[in-house]
Motif scaffolding. Structure first.
Motif, short mmCIF file in Angstrom:
data_model
loop_
_atom_site.label_atom_id
_atom_site.label_comp_id
_atom_site.label_asym_id
_atom_site.label_seq_id
_atom_site.Cartn_x
_atom_site.Cartn_y
_atom_site.Cartn_z
N ALA A 24 11.69 -25.86 154.69
CA ALA A 24 12.38 -25.06 153.68
C ALA A 24 13.67 -24.49 154.24
N LYS A 25 13.63 -24.06 155.51
CA LYS A 25 14.84 -23.53 156.14
C LYS A 25 15.93 -24.60 156.20
N ALA A 28 17.39 -25.18 152.84
CA ALA A 28 18.29 -24.10 152.45
C ALA A 28 19.65 -24.29 153.12
N PHE A 31 21.59 -27.05 151.45
CA PHE A 31 22.01 -26.65 150.11
C PHE A 31 23.22 -25.73 150.20
N LYS A 32 23.20 -24.81 151.15
CA LYS A 32 24.34 -23.90 151.32
C LYS A 32 25.58 -24.69 151.71
N TRP B 304 18.27 -34.63 148.41
CA TRP B 304 18.40 -33.43 149.23
C TRP B 304 17.56 -33.57 150.51
N THR B 308 18.38 -33.97 154.84
CA THR B 308 18.00 -32.79 155.62
C THR B 308 17.07 -33.16 156.77
#
Lengths: 165, 344
Positions: A24-25, A28, A31-32, B304, B308
């Protein structure tokens, strides 16, 4: 037996072993990043203006009353890539000598700046041109027509040379 | 219009729509990945670079089609076809909206094949066939890297299909039907399965990442180790088909997840608030918007996550599949089964 205990994996807490909070980190963070300013330069439209210290293609300085070069041939001799060819000729001006032919083969030039360093007249300097393209090998040999650049456009480089050379 | 002709028309629309979505996804993937890396992404072809996928497809069409020496010609040709066909065939049972009520009282369903009583089973079965496309591609290329990619893919897909199926079983138990329209109807009014099946949803989500060969489970095409994985030896539009199949698969997986866990085209309160009657064209358009809104959220999530997370190692992949997701899925079934049995 070669058993390793108390490794990093064993010391992790339950939540760390689950990885989900870390994922999740990471999500985030990416996304930022999406909304942050971009680094890309839109090249042909947006050009980079180099500083005076930049070694672009070597050019000959053209003063108001003609070229500075006295055709001593030092640049040609120092050139490690053998890219420069100079043929001297005589002129009625005070300097007495001028290059009848001055050619730099841009396929050979390695932008080392030795020609500029060795020049006693500060007549050959590195310019800011960095996008040099040609369609054939013949085109890559730059003669005086392409090499001579008015002194006004080279002020920044000459300033730099005076300060640091 | 006869029902067969109508179905064919619906099928043609769905196919073309899916291919356009796949092309658009390629563009979005490149754009979003660029944004996440402080870049701009393709912005030269057409306004905002929107015609980039068109240019890519044109390029792929004009490229030379190279078949390696000693490759199995039949399977080399068949593999990309299987991949794309399976990805698109799954769309037939997906219901993006309910129905339009005609004047003579018949219901005009929007799904290509509405009310198939084995709908979800069909999707699971077809996604299993998808393995053949990739495995055959790897095997028929006569290239060790392709073969490794194909083998990895088959191992991965078989492992994660179990977890996926188990997660889905719990959701299907709640809905009490395999029919996609029924599954959505059972979640009407905001009683979406995701609220009752959070663990099932996570297991299904992770498994569908593996099923679609997306990062962090993109071992079959791990570029640094396998050159390009199973599609190393494919060029031109054969490669293009694999590429499209990946994105079509992503779209299908998102649509399935939307149907199974996010209530499909259901949106509580809003249609009543807007005064949209069931069976009207306006309601169907609203439902389409809701469905594709949910699907695009999931699609964005797919992209996404890819930009990541790093790729799993092979043993980590197998550990996660067999020792985490499979027991989780089983436990989820037992708990859900007990609750459904004792409470309802």
């Amino acid at each position: 037996m070669n058993v390793t205990t108390n490794t990093r994996a064993e010391r992790m807490s339950f939540w760390e072993k689950l990885y989900l909070p870390e994922i999740a980190k990471g999500l985030a963070l990416t996304f930022k990043t999406m909304f942050k300013p971009k680094m890309t330069r839109q090249y042909p439209e947006e050009r980079w203006e180099p500083l005076g210290s930049y070694r672009g293609r070597p050019v000959l300085v053209l003063e108001e009353d003609g070229e500075r070069c006295v055709a001593c041939g030092l640049c040609s001799r120092v050139c490690p890539a053998l890219a420069i060819e100079v043929q001297a000729a005589e002129t009625a001006r005070d300097k007495e000598r001028y290059p009848a032919k001055f050619e730099i083969n841009m396929l050979r030039c390695i932008y080392c700046g030795l020609c500029e360093e060795v020049c006693p007249e500060e007549a050959i300097v590195m310019s800011k041109d960095y996008d040099i393209v040609f369609h054939s090998q013949e085109e890559a040999i730059f003669g005086k027509d392409k090499l001579l650049v008015p002194i006004a456009r080279l002020q920044e480089r000459l300033e730099f040379l005076r300060q640091y050379k | 219009m006869s029902s067969l002709a109508f179905t064919l028309v619906k099928g043609a629309i769905a196919l073309n729509f899916a291919l356009v979505i796949a092309a658009a996804l390629v563009y979005l993937e490149r754009r979003i990945s660029a944004w996440m890396q402080y870049r701009i992404g393709p912005n030269r072809v057409g306004p905002f670079g929107l015609l980039q996928p068109l240019a890519d497809v044109l390029k792929l069409y004009t490229k030379e089609d190279i078949v390696p020496y000693n490759a199995n010609k039949t399977f080399h040709r068949l593999a990309p076809i299987i991949s794309i066909a399976v990805a698109l065939a799954m769309l037939c049972v997906i219901a993006p909206a309910s129905y339009v009520l005609l004047e003579d009282g018949t219901k005009l369903f929007i799904a290509v094949a509405p009310n198939v009583n084995v709908g979800f089973l069909l999707i699971l079965a077809l996604s299993s066939i998808g393995v053949y496309g990739i495995t055959l591609a790897g095997w028929s290329s006569n290239n060790k890297y392709s073969l490794l990619g194909g083998l990895r893919s088959s191992a991965q897909m078989i492992s994660y299909e179990l977890a996926m199926g188990l997660a889905a079983v719990a959701a299907v138990m709640l809905s009490g039907s395999l029919d996609m329209n029924h599954i959505i109807a059972s979640q009407a009014g905001g009683r979406w399965n995701i609220w009752f099946q959070p663990i099932g949803f996570i297991v299904f989500l992770v498994a569908s990442f593996a099923e679609t060969n997306r990062a962090p489970f993109d071992l079959p095409e791990a570029e640094p180790e396998l050159v390009g994985g199973y599609h190393t030896e494919f060029s031109g539009m054969k490669f293009g088909l694999f590429y499209l199949a990946e994105y079509a698969n992503m779209f299908t997986a998102s649509a399935v997840m939307t149907t199974l866990y996010l209530g499909g085209y259901d949106m509580p309160f809003l249609p009543q608030l807007l005064g949209l009657q069931e069976g009207t064209v306006a309601r169907v358009l609203f439902e389409l918007a809701v469905f594709f809104g949910k699907v695009s959220v999931l699609l964005f999530f797919f992209i996404w996550v890819r930009w990541t997370l790093p790729r799993f190692r092979y043993d980590q992949l197998m550990n996660l599949g067999w020792r985490v997701l499979l027991p989780l899925g089983l436990a989820n079934i037992i708990v859900t089964g007990a609750i459904v049995f004792f409470v309802r």
